[in-house]
Design a protein around this motif. Structure first.
Motif, mmCIF file in Angstrom:
data_model
loop_
_atom_site.group_PDB
_atom_site.id
_atom_site.type_symbol
_atom_site.label_atom_id
_atom_site.label_comp_id
_atom_site.label_asym_id
_atom_site.label_seq_id
_atom_site.Cartn_x
_atom_site.Cartn_y
_atom_site.Cartn_z
ATOM 1 N N LYS A 165 50.911 -2.875 -13.158
ATOM 2 C CA LYS A 165 49.857 -3.836 -13.527
ATOM 3 C C LYS A 165 48.555 -3.596 -12.756
ATOM 4 N N LYS A 166 48.267 -2.365 -12.506
ATOM 5 C CA LYS A 166 46.988 -1.951 -11.942
ATOM 6 C C LYS A 166 46.792 -0.481 -12.301
ATOM 7 N N ARG A 167 45.571 -0.017 -12.199
ATOM 8 C CA ARG A 167 45.290 1.364 -12.559
ATOM 9 C C ARG A 167 45.652 2.321 -11.418
ATOM 10 N N ALA A 168 46.063 3.507 -11.799
ATOM 11 C CA ALA A 168 46.344 4.535 -10.799
ATOM 12 C C ALA A 168 45.055 4.973 -10.116
ATOM 13 N N PHE A 169 43.965 5.008 -10.886
ATOM 14 C CA PHE A 169 42.669 5.438 -10.355
ATOM 15 C C PHE A 169 41.631 4.373 -10.691
ATOM 16 N N MET A 170 41.055 3.785 -9.652
ATOM 17 C CA MET A 170 40.064 2.732 -9.868
ATOM 18 C C MET A 170 39.166 2.623 -8.651
ATOM 19 N N ASP A 171 37.864 2.540 -8.892
ATOM 20 C CA ASP A 171 36.910 2.376 -7.809
ATOM 21 C C ASP A 171 35.618 1.799 -8.374
ATOM 22 N N LYS A 172 34.874 1.075 -7.570
ATOM 23 C CA LYS A 172 33.620 0.487 -8.016
ATOM 24 C C LYS A 172 32.504 1.521 -8.080
ATOM 25 N N LYS A 181 31.207 8.054 -8.489
ATOM 26 C CA LYS A 181 31.473 9.328 -7.810
ATOM 27 C C LYS A 181 32.783 9.276 -7.025
ATOM 28 N N THR A 182 33.060 8.138 -6.401
ATOM 29 C CA THR A 182 34.314 8.002 -5.656
ATOM 30 C C THR A 182 35.505 8.043 -6.605
ATOM 31 N N LEU A 183 35.352 7.411 -7.769
ATOM 32 C CA LEU A 183 36.414 7.442 -8.780
ATOM 33 C C LEU A 183 36.646 8.867 -9.263
ATOM 34 N N GLU A 184 35.571 9.566 -9.550
ATOM 35 C CA GLU A 184 35.694 10.976 -9.949
ATOM 36 C C GLU A 184 36.433 11.783 -8.886
ATOM 37 N N HIS A 185 36.058 11.566 -7.620
ATOM 38 C CA HIS A 185 36.670 12.314 -6.508
ATOM 39 C C HIS A 185 38.169 12.033 -6.424
ATOM 40 N N SER A 186 38.565 10.766 -6.580
ATOM 41 C CA SER A 186 39.989 10.406 -6.516
ATOM 42 C C SER A 186 40.780 11.113 -7.607
ATOM 43 N N ASN A 213 27.051 8.083 -19.641
ATOM 44 C CA ASN A 213 26.032 7.294 -18.944
ATOM 45 C C ASN A 213 26.436 6.876 -17.536
ATOM 46 N N LYS A 214 27.713 7.002 -17.226
ATOM 47 C CA LYS A 214 28.234 6.731 -15.888
ATOM 48 C C LYS A 214 27.927 5.318 -15.399
ATOM 49 N N ASN A 215 28.038 4.319 -16.273
ATOM 50 C CA ASN A 215 27.908 2.934 -15.825
ATOM 51 C C ASN A 215 29.283 2.294 -15.782
ATOM 52 N N ARG A 216 29.328 0.999 -15.541
ATOM 53 C CA ARG A 216 30.610 0.319 -15.345
ATOM 54 C C ARG A 216 31.529 0.452 -16.559
ATOM 55 N N SER A 217 30.954 0.371 -17.754
ATOM 56 C CA SER A 217 31.765 0.457 -18.966
ATOM 57 C C SER A 217 32.448 1.810 -19.081
ATOM 58 N N GLU A 218 31.678 2.877 -18.788
ATOM 59 C CA GLU A 218 32.262 4.207 -18.876
ATOM 60 C C GLU A 218 33.327 4.442 -17.797
ATOM 61 N N MET A 219 33.197 3.768 -16.664
ATOM 62 C CA MET A 219 34.197 3.899 -15.604
ATOM 63 C C MET A 219 35.549 3.384 -16.070
ATOM 64 N N ASP A 220 35.546 2.370 -16.942
ATOM 65 C CA ASP A 220 36.800 1.846 -17.467
ATOM 66 C C ASP A 220 37.554 2.910 -18.248
ATOM 67 N N ILE A 221 36.834 3.811 -18.887
ATOM 68 C CA ILE A 221 37.456 4.887 -19.656
ATOM 69 C C ILE A 221 37.760 6.077 -18.756
ATOM 70 N N LEU A 222 36.852 6.363 -17.816
ATOM 71 C CA LEU A 222 37.048 7.493 -16.894
ATOM 72 C C LEU A 222 38.365 7.389 -16.136
ATOM 73 N N SER A 223 38.825 6.172 -15.866
ATOM 74 C CA SER A 223 40.068 5.966 -15.120
ATOM 75 C C SER A 223 41.262 6.653 -15.777
ATOM 76 N N TYR A 224 41.164 6.980 -17.068
ATOM 77 C CA TYR A 224 42.275 7.584 -17.807
ATOM 78 C C TYR A 224 42.002 9.051 -18.166
ATOM 79 N N CYS A 225 40.900 9.583 -17.660
ATOM 80 C CA CYS A 225 40.527 10.964 -17.976
ATOM 81 C C CYS A 225 41.042 11.920 -16.915
#
Length: 287
Positions: free
Chosen positions: A209-216, A219-224, A168-180
């Motif tokens: 104590k922070k994520r390697a990949f994180m963005d609000k 699409k920017t998170l995916e790109h990183s 669904n690509k909302n905020r909740s899914e972004m929390d999981i995408l950071s580790y994909c």
């Protein structure tokens, strides 16, 4: 999709278990926090999986049989399972032990995580991933909220076989995408290389104590992730830099689980943290 944990429920029940709150929505069902009717103080996690067709039923039964063969203190065991019918639908209900503390909570809500604990937890994760790989039960990704800590401060990997919904690509899914891994974003299946990427993300988060990949922005998170853009502090521990750079690299350069275990820097940390006997006990001598 993550579900509001404060969402009120109307005495929803599955077998002998009453639902306290919903935890996550998955691709084929959801995870629920439940208590058994004869002991309201004892909590469990219920993994509810909709049986949409015979293939799903056979796949679940096959995985349950495989899980019975896995002997590890680093995995959350399935206590029991049963089939429940609701509103003309059938669900597999898997009952697992519940642990209050997960890795994410410890990283951000306590001062418990130091360098020694970072390496202890990371090594335990790799030990268990190798065990799961040997039994063909590797998940496609891993994230800190699904790694729990028991009373003896050892990790417990939960949700084996659970695929969370990141479509669904909302905020909740972004929390999981950071580790994909980049491969997951591209729709490629390579479970061992994908899980090694997740392990690298978790090691990074434990250490800094922070994520390697994180963005609000999704699409920017995916790109990183696709471009493998992350930063390491200049004063980082040498072994940490070397291992993170290996794990968070393009697929062809990323080590397998066994190759990581045989890595000299990783071996040094195993000896330093005094977990070598546990590596041997899981037949990981790298013969």
């Amino acid at each position: 999709m993550l579900i509001n944990k404060n969402e009120p429920l109307n005495e929803e029940k599955y077998g002998e278990y009453s639902v306290i709150k919903k935890l996550y929505k998955t691709k084929n069902g959801e995870l629920l926090l439940v208590s058994k009717n004869d002991n309201a103080h004892k909590l469990f996690t219920l993994n509810k999986i909709e049986i949409k067709n015979e293939k799903i039923k056979n796949d679940i039964e096959s995985e349950l049989n495989a899980l019975k063969q896995v002997d590890s203190k680093y995995i959350i065991k399935i206590n029991e399972y049963f089939i429940e019918k609701k509103e003309e639908k059938s669900f597999f209900c898997l009952i697992l032990d519940y642990y209050e503390n997960n890795l994410s909570k410890l990283i951000y809500e306590s001062n418990f995580i130091n360098s020694k604990i970072t390496w202890k937890f990371f090594i335990q994760i790799i030990i268990q991933l190798d065990n799961l790989n040997l039994n063909k039960l590797l998940p496609n990704y891993l994230f800190p909220e699904n790694i729990y800590i028991d009373e003896e401060n050892n990790i417990k990997i939960g949700g084996i076989g659970i695929t969370l919904d990141i479509s669904n690509k909302n905020r909740s899914e972004m929390d999981i995408l950071s580790y994909c891994s980049p491969e997951i974003i591209k729709g490629e299946e390579n479970y061992e290389k994908n899980i090694i990427w997740s392990a690298g993300c978790i090691l990074y988060e434990l250490a800094f104590k922070k994520r390697a990949f994180m963005d609000k922005n999704y699409k920017t998170l995916e790109h990183s992730i696709l471009q493998i853009k992350y930063e390491l502090p200049d004063d980082s521990e040498k072994e940490l830099i070397l291992i993170i750079n290996k794990l968070l690299s393009e697929k062809k350069k990323r080590p397998s689980i066994k190759e990581l275990i045989l890595d000299g820097n990783f071996k040094n940390k195993i000896i330093e943290i005094n977990l070598f006997s546990q590596i041997l006990n899981t037949n990981l001598k790298g013969k």
